[in-house]
Design an enzyme around this catalytic site. Structure first.
Site, PDB file in Angstrom:
ATOM      1  N   SER A 120       0.826  -1.210   0.000  1.00  0.00           N
ATOM      2  CA  SER A 120       0.000   0.000   0.000  1.00  0.00           C
ATOM      3  C   SER A 120       0.856   1.254   0.000  1.00  0.00           C
ATOM      4  O   SER A 120       1.586   1.525   0.961  1.00  0.00           O
ATOM      5  CB  SER A 120      -0.925   0.002   1.218  1.00  0.00           C
ATOM      6  N   HIS A 139      -0.887  -1.217  -4.344  1.00  0.00           N
ATOM      7  CA  HIS A 139      -2.209  -0.892  -3.818  1.00  0.00           C
ATOM      8  C   HIS A 139      -2.313   0.620  -3.618  1.00  0.00           C
ATOM      9  O   HIS A 139      -1.487   1.234  -2.958  1.00  0.00           O
ATOM     10  CB  HIS A 139      -2.424  -1.609  -2.484  1.00  0.00           C
ATOM     11  N   ASP A 183      -4.823   3.479  -2.388  1.00  0.00           N
ATOM     12  CA  ASP A 183      -6.035   3.808  -1.642  1.00  0.00           C
ATOM     13  C   ASP A 183      -6.512   5.216  -1.960  1.00  0.00           C
ATOM     14  O   ASP A 183      -5.752   6.179  -1.861  1.00  0.00           O
ATOM     15  CB  ASP A 183      -5.776   3.708  -0.136  1.00  0.00           C
ATOM     16  N   MET A 243      -9.377   7.913  -0.772  1.00  0.00           N
ATOM     17  CA  MET A 243     -10.307   8.184   0.319  1.00  0.00           C
ATOM     18  C   MET A 243     -10.844   9.605   0.223  1.00  0.00           C
ATOM     19  O   MET A 243     -10.106  10.528  -0.117  1.00  0.00           O
ATOM     20  CB  MET A 243      -9.618   7.959   1.666  1.00  0.00           C
ATOM     21  N   HIS A 291      -8.217   1.058  -4.944  1.00  0.00           N
ATOM     22  CA  HIS A 291      -9.320   0.805  -4.005  1.00  0.00           C
ATOM     23  C   HIS A 291     -10.017   2.129  -3.722  1.00  0.00           C
ATOM     24  O   HIS A 291      -9.449   3.007  -3.072  1.00  0.00           O
ATOM     25  CB  HIS A 291      -8.743   0.190  -2.724  1.00  0.00           C
ATOM     26  N   MET A 309     -12.395   4.130  -1.746  1.00  0.00           N
ATOM     27  CA  MET A 309     -13.151   4.240  -0.498  1.00  0.00           C
ATOM     28  C   MET A 309     -13.919   5.558  -0.552  1.00  0.00           C
ATOM     29  O   MET A 309     -13.594   6.529   0.135  1.00  0.00           O
ATOM     30  CB  MET A 309     -12.211   4.157   0.701  1.00  0.00           C
ATOM     31  N   MET A 361     -11.781  -6.052   4.090  1.00  0.00           N
ATOM     32  CA  MET A 361     -11.106  -5.141   5.005  1.00  0.00           C
ATOM     33  C   MET A 361     -10.962  -5.830   6.361  1.00  0.00           C
ATOM     34  O   MET A 361     -11.958  -6.222   6.980  1.00  0.00           O
ATOM     35  CB  MET A 361     -11.892  -3.844   5.145  1.00  0.00           C
ATOM     36  N   GLY A 383      -9.736   3.470   6.572  1.00  0.00           N
ATOM     37  CA  GLY A 383      -9.511   4.898   6.760  1.00  0.00           C
ATOM     38  C   GLY A 383      -8.095   5.243   7.165  1.00  0.00           C
ATOM     39  O   GLY A 383      -7.527   6.215   6.696  1.00  0.00           O
ATOM     40  N   PHE A 384      -7.512   4.448   8.057  1.00  0.00           N
ATOM     41  CA  PHE A 384      -6.167   4.747   8.549  1.00  0.00           C
ATOM     42  C   PHE A 384      -5.340   3.470   8.614  1.00  0.00           C
ATOM     43  O   PHE A 384      -5.868   2.384   8.859  1.00  0.00           O
ATOM     44  CB  PHE A 384      -6.224   5.381   9.938  1.00  0.00           C
ATOM     45  N   GLY A 385      -4.023   3.611   8.427  1.00  0.00           N
ATOM     46  CA  GLY A 385      -3.117   2.490   8.545  1.00  0.00           C
ATOM     47  C   GLY A 385      -2.723   2.249   9.994  1.00  0.00           C
ATOM     48  O   GLY A 385      -3.064   3.016  10.890  1.00  0.00           O
ATOM     49  N   GLY A 386      -2.000   1.142  10.213  1.00  0.00           N
ATOM     50  CA  GLY A 386      -1.448   0.866  11.527  1.00  0.00           C
ATOM     51  C   GLY A 386      -2.390   0.219  12.514  1.00  0.00           C
ATOM     52  O   GLY A 386      -2.069   0.108  13.700  1.00  0.00           O
ATOM     53  N   ASP A 404      -6.846  -6.523   3.441  1.00  0.00           N
ATOM     54  CA  ASP A 404      -6.133  -5.273   3.695  1.00  0.00           C
ATOM     55  C   ASP A 404      -6.386  -4.830   5.129  1.00  0.00           C
ATOM     56  O   ASP A 404      -7.531  -4.643   5.532  1.00  0.00           O
ATOM     57  CB  ASP A 404      -6.629  -4.194   2.722  1.00  0.00           C
ATOM     58  N   GLY A 405      -5.293  -4.660   5.870  1.00  0.00           N
ATOM     59  CA  GLY A 405      -5.388  -4.095   7.206  1.00  0.00           C
ATOM     60  C   GLY A 405      -4.694  -4.922   8.265  1.00  0.00           C
ATOM     61  O   GLY A 405      -5.103  -6.043   8.555  1.00  0.00           O
ATOM     62  N   GLY A 406      -3.608  -4.397   8.823  1.00  0.00           N
ATOM     63  CA  GLY A 406      -2.930  -5.056   9.924  1.00  0.00           C
ATOM     64  C   GLY A 406      -2.159  -6.306   9.548  1.00  0.00           C
ATOM     65  O   GLY A 406      -1.916  -7.165  10.393  1.00  0.00           O
ATOM     66  N   GLY A 418       1.246  -2.495   4.268  1.00  0.00           N
ATOM     67  CA  GLY A 418       1.673  -1.107   4.265  1.00  0.00           C
ATOM     68  C   GLY A 418       3.016  -0.959   4.938  1.00  0.00           C
ATOM     69  O   GLY A 418       4.078  -1.098   4.320  1.00  0.00           O
TER      70      GLY A 418
END
Length: 211
Positions: free
Chosen positions: A7, A32, A34, A36, A66, A68, A136, A141-144, A170-172, A192
């Protein structure tokens, strides 16, 4: 082989061109991207101008875009012209069916994304029209954020429903949990910070491909 789609949102914003080169030269399958709107999700990110510039710099990269956005239909043509290869829209957004139809008309791969609380069954009417489903594994909305393990059974549910194409998450996601996702039937991993902040990004790509 499991695919890696790093990402660009997690890269150094002052060195996005270098991040693209890193993803390409380390053998990542996709990039990737994103998008938003600060309405569908509580954050703002990139627009089509950046994607177009990246496409010119590295036309051989596969751009996994992607959206969003609350109203993605307004931007399907725009991101097609900017160079998207795969365009994913949310089932929860406006004009979802029209978006999928238009994405396919423009010759891109069509993806559908689900927020963590949306069941896999929500996509049942459109599965035959999709090239991939993006799950998801955090609130978008936010990384991390930390991976939400209760999302993973959706992959098995999609297979039971007859979906045979790609399932992306996608995510974590990082080296510590990527095998768990692969074992769940997910074959495209978005990373990411786990990729762009890694001491050895090429090693991350190799580890994903070995799953």
């Amino acid at each position: 082989m499991t695919k890696l789609s790093p990402s660009i949102l997690a890269a150094d914003p002052l060195r996005l061109g270098d991040a693209l080169t890193l993803a390409y030269t380390t053998g990542c399958d996709e990039l990737h991207f994103d998008v938003m709107d600060a309405h569908f999700v509580p954050n703002l990110s990139f627009g089509p101008a950046l994607l177009s510039a990246m496409k010119k710099q590295q036309p051989d990269m596969v751009y996994d875009v992607h959206l969003m956005l609350s109203d993605p239909l307004q931007y399907v043509d725009v991101f097609a012209q900017a160079g998207a290869n795969i365009l994913t829209v949310h089932q929860e957004a406006n004009d979802f069916e029209a978006c999928i139809r238009r994405i396919r008309e423009l010759g891109m791969q069509a993806g559908a994304s689900l927020k963590p609380a949306t069941p896999a069954q929500a996509l049942q009417p459109w599965l035959a029209q999709l090239d991939r489903v993006l799950l998801m594994t955090v609130e978008p909305g936010f990384g991390g954020q930390k991976l939400m393990l209760d999302v993973l059974p959706k992959a098995q549910k999609l297979r039971q429903m007859g979906f045979a194409d790609e399932i992306e998450a996608d995510g974590g996601i990082g080296l510590s949990n990527m095998k768990l996702l692969a074992d769940s039937g997910i074959n495209v991993l978005v990373m990411g910070t786990a990729f762009f902040k890694a001491e050895n990004p090429a090693g991350v790509a190799q580890a994903v491909h070995a799953l």
